[in-house]
Design an enzyme around this catalytic site. Structure first.
Site, mmCIF file in Angstrom:
data_model
loop_
_atom_site.group_PDB
_atom_site.id
_atom_site.type_symbol
_atom_site.label_atom_id
_atom_site.label_comp_id
_atom_site.label_asym_id
_atom_site.label_seq_id
_atom_site.Cartn_x
_atom_site.Cartn_y
_atom_site.Cartn_z
ATOM 1 N N HIS A 116 -105.398 8.836 -27.128
ATOM 2 C CA HIS A 116 -104.420 9.716 -27.987
ATOM 3 C C HIS A 116 -103.280 9.048 -28.241
ATOM 4 O O HIS A 116 -102.564 8.726 -26.832
ATOM 5 C CB HIS A 116 -104.464 11.151 -27.383
ATOM 6 N N ASP A 174 -94.534 12.759 -41.668
ATOM 7 C CA ASP A 174 -95.272 12.605 -40.521
ATOM 8 C C ASP A 174 -96.302 13.958 -40.572
ATOM 9 O O ASP A 174 -95.642 14.960 -39.826
ATOM 10 C CB ASP A 174 -94.623 12.577 -39.208
ATOM 11 N N MET A 175 -97.242 13.891 -40.993
ATOM 12 C CA MET A 175 -98.126 15.076 -41.048
ATOM 13 C C MET A 175 -99.645 15.019 -40.718
ATOM 14 O O MET A 175 -100.151 14.018 -41.148
ATOM 15 C CB MET A 175 -97.892 15.923 -42.332
ATOM 16 N N ALA A 176 -100.038 15.845 -40.088
ATOM 17 C CA ALA A 176 -101.653 16.162 -40.101
ATOM 18 C C ALA A 176 -102.031 16.440 -41.451
ATOM 19 O O ALA A 176 -101.380 17.148 -42.159
ATOM 20 C CB ALA A 176 -102.107 17.348 -39.047
ATOM 21 N N LYS A 224 -107.858 18.236 -52.154
ATOM 22 C CA LYS A 224 -106.959 17.049 -51.678
ATOM 23 C C LYS A 224 -106.679 16.645 -50.435
ATOM 24 O O LYS A 224 -106.879 15.386 -50.173
ATOM 25 C CB LYS A 224 -105.765 17.487 -52.626
ATOM 26 N N GLY A 306 -88.223 14.410 -42.205
ATOM 27 C CA GLY A 306 -87.659 13.934 -41.081
ATOM 28 C C GLY A 306 -86.117 14.593 -40.796
ATOM 29 O O GLY A 306 -85.848 14.462 -39.703
HETATM 30 P P1 NAI Z 1 -95.219 19.515 -39.977
HETATM 31 O O1 NAI Z 1 -95.961 20.311 -40.656
HETATM 32 O O2 NAI Z 1 -94.248 19.934 -38.854
HETATM 33 O O3 NAI Z 1 -94.323 18.380 -40.831
HETATM 34 C C1 NAI Z 1 -94.843 17.539 -41.719
HETATM 35 C C2 NAI Z 1 -93.862 16.777 -42.320
HETATM 36 O O4 NAI Z 1 -93.370 17.560 -43.636
HETATM 37 C C3 NAI Z 1 -93.040 16.083 -41.528
HETATM 38 O O5 NAI Z 1 -92.568 14.742 -41.853
HETATM 39 C C4 NAI Z 1 -91.531 16.954 -41.852
HETATM 40 O O6 NAI Z 1 -90.488 16.052 -41.886
HETATM 41 C C5 NAI Z 1 -91.763 17.538 -43.497
HETATM 42 N N1 NAI Z 1 -91.169 18.564 -43.564
HETATM 43 C C6 NAI Z 1 -91.394 19.846 -43.139
HETATM 44 N N2 NAI Z 1 -90.744 20.721 -43.654
HETATM 45 C C7 NAI Z 1 -89.800 20.067 -44.742
HETATM 46 C C8 NAI Z 1 -88.991 20.583 -45.640
HETATM 47 N N3 NAI Z 1 -88.559 21.662 -45.706
HETATM 48 N N4 NAI Z 1 -88.394 19.462 -46.185
HETATM 49 C C9 NAI Z 1 -88.657 18.224 -46.145
HETATM 50 N N5 NAI Z 1 -89.584 17.848 -45.630
HETATM 51 C C10 NAI Z 1 -90.238 18.750 -44.540
HETATM 52 O O7 NAI Z 1 -96.255 18.123 -39.139
HETATM 53 P P2 NAI Z 1 -97.580 18.460 -38.601
HETATM 54 O O8 NAI Z 1 -98.431 18.314 -39.733
HETATM 55 O O9 NAI Z 1 -97.586 19.786 -37.975
HETATM 56 O O10 NAI Z 1 -97.635 17.362 -37.623
HETATM 57 C C11 NAI Z 1 -97.019 17.275 -36.497
HETATM 58 C C12 NAI Z 1 -97.225 16.229 -35.436
HETATM 59 O O11 NAI Z 1 -98.648 15.842 -35.027
HETATM 60 C C13 NAI Z 1 -96.891 14.697 -36.331
HETATM 61 O O12 NAI Z 1 -96.001 14.235 -35.451
HETATM 62 C C14 NAI Z 1 -98.310 14.221 -36.232
HETATM 63 O O13 NAI Z 1 -98.015 12.673 -36.207
HETATM 64 C C15 NAI Z 1 -98.997 14.685 -35.074
HETATM 65 N N6 NAI Z 1 -100.453 14.638 -35.201
HETATM 66 C C16 NAI Z 1 -100.944 13.469 -34.255
HETATM 67 C C17 NAI Z 1 -102.116 13.495 -34.144
HETATM 68 C C18 NAI Z 1 -102.810 12.388 -33.527
HETATM 69 O O14 NAI Z 1 -104.051 12.609 -33.046
HETATM 70 N N7 NAI Z 1 -102.301 11.503 -32.786
HETATM 71 C C19 NAI Z 1 -103.289 14.459 -34.786
HETATM 72 C C20 NAI Z 1 -102.236 15.186 -35.791
HETATM 73 C C21 NAI Z 1 -101.295 15.487 -35.754
#
Ligand code: NAI
Length: 350
Positions: A116, A174-176, A224, A306
């Site tokens: 991971h 950065d999003m799932a 989607k 970000g």
């Molecule tokens: P999240 O839902 O907190 O954010 C998703 C994206 O939306 C971010 O880039 C954030 O900057 C942007 N965002 C959120 N609200 C906003 C707004 N009001 N205006 C503009 N942009 C906005 O992120 P999520 O989906 O919960 O992911 C969290 C972390 O989990 C990430 O760092 C991801 O890389 C990590 N992840 C890692 C996995 C792995 O297996 N390595 C698997 C799944 C997720």
């Protein structure tokens, strides 16, 4: 418990080393976990350390991996991870990808057989800080139902992109591809809090609010999100010749075995397109225009991806440090390594 960057990183590093990780690998891993926690991505911070420690102690992460960089063309390469620490492999691979993109204009780098790697925005941000535009995908274990399906097939398959600007702002998206990352469920469990009914379903496919009753996560926006998940799986699994779809190893199945995960970085040098300075100036202009737009009712401002993460980090340190759940803090500061918390559990560590 509120902790400084050094304190939080130090505690995690110590624990990972105690589990058997080499100092430089533990240091890099703890740095990236801290990056996540301080930005409010608690799903990919300290909450993971207990699991990593058990897997390291049981041999499921190679502590002295033979990393191999194989160039397959002027702008393509495969980084063999030997089931070593995903954080370290990812940092080395993105550094190589940045160098390759400087020479060839673009670098498409697949990483094979790693554990991971946490928040993948860390790696795209590294590239943006070197004046590159970058995209990353990676492969977590299956826990999301495909659109219209009843069983988990794909993981939370995240997508990140990052781009530099002409000032100190960096776009890091950065999003799932699920409504929420699995770690958010873990975080809510550790805080004994309910989840919204839009995040996950039970065994009958019905929405749940108790994080302990989650059977599967759901893709963002139905078909989607499902399509995006498939794209990530094609790039990271099918294309790289590592397990794909439902064959990706479960995080909690057998902690003595390597995870064999795939990951993909695509790094582009703007100098091969519009030019670095013009690119950065236009990026700054976009962010200014977005930020100056009147906000809709209920929103304070239009943020760029970000921006809020950096605001959370700055606020945390201005108000005494990064908030870590007490239970996790107690674990981190103890000398304990647990051997029976995660091994041979179901995909929800039960
Ligand atoms: P999240 O839902 O907190 O954010 C998703 C994206 O939306 C971010 O880039 C954030 O900057 C942007 N965002 C959120 N609200 C906003 C707004 N009001 N205006 C503009 N942009 C906005 O992120 P999520 O989906 O919960 O992911 C969290 C972390 O989990 C990430 O760092 C991801 O890389 C990590 N992840 C890692 C996995 C792995 O297996 N390595 C698997 C799944 C997720």
């Amino acid at each position: 418990m509120k902790l400084s960057h050094e304190n939080l990183k130090g505690l995690m590093k110590h624990k990972l080393m105690r589990a058997g990780l080499k100092e430089d690998h533990a240091d890099k891993t703890a740095e990236i976990l801290t990056w996540s926690d301080e930005r409010g991505y608690h799903s990919h911070g300290a909450v993971r350390v207990e699991y990593y420690a058990e897997r390291i102690a049981k041999g499921g992460i190679t502590v002295d991996p033979k990393f191999e960089w194989k160039e397959t063309g002027p702008c393509s390469a495969v980084f063999e991870g030997d089931n070593g620490c995903g954080y370290v492999a990812s940092v080395l691979a993105i550094e190589k990808a940045i160098e390759m993109a400087k020479t060839s204009g673009i670098a498409v780098v697949g990483i094979r057989n790693i554990s991971h790697s946490g928040s993948i925005g860390y790696y795209t941000e590294m590239a943006a800080k070197k004046n590159m535009v970058a995209i990353a995908f990676c492969q977590p274990d299956p826990m999301a139902v495909p659109c219209g399906g009843t069983e988990p097939y794909y993981g939370t398959n995240p997508i990140s992109f990052a781009a530099p600007t002409a000032d100190d702002r960096t776009v890091v998206f950065d999003m799932a591809t699920t409504v929420q990352a699995w770690g958010k469920i873990l975080d809510k469990r550790s805080r004994h809090e309910a989840i919204p009914d839009t995040w996950a379903v039970d065994e009958k496919g019905k929405p749940v609010t108790d994080p302990n009753l989650v059977n599967a996560l759901v893709p963002i926006e139905g078909a989607k999100g499902y399509g995006l998940m498939m794209m990530v799986d094609i790039f990271c699994g099918v294309l790289l010749g590592v397990p794909f779809g439902k064959h990706v190893s479960s995080m909690y199945h057998d902690l003595s075995k390597g995870r064999e995960l795939g990951q993909m970085f695509i790094v582009m040098d703007p100098s091969r397109f519009v030019g670095v300075d013009a690119f950065k100036a236009s990026m700054s202009q976009s962010l200014d225009e977005l930020g100056e737009m009147p906000a809709a009712e209920g929103f304070g401002k239009v943020y760029y991806p970000g921006e809020r993460a950096v605001m959370r980090r700055d606020k945390a340190y201005a108000t005494g440090g990064v908030e870590i759940v007490d239970e996790i803090y107690e674990y981190l500061k103890s000398d304990d390594i647990h051997f029976d918390k995660y091994d041979h559990k179901n995909r929800f560590a039960e």
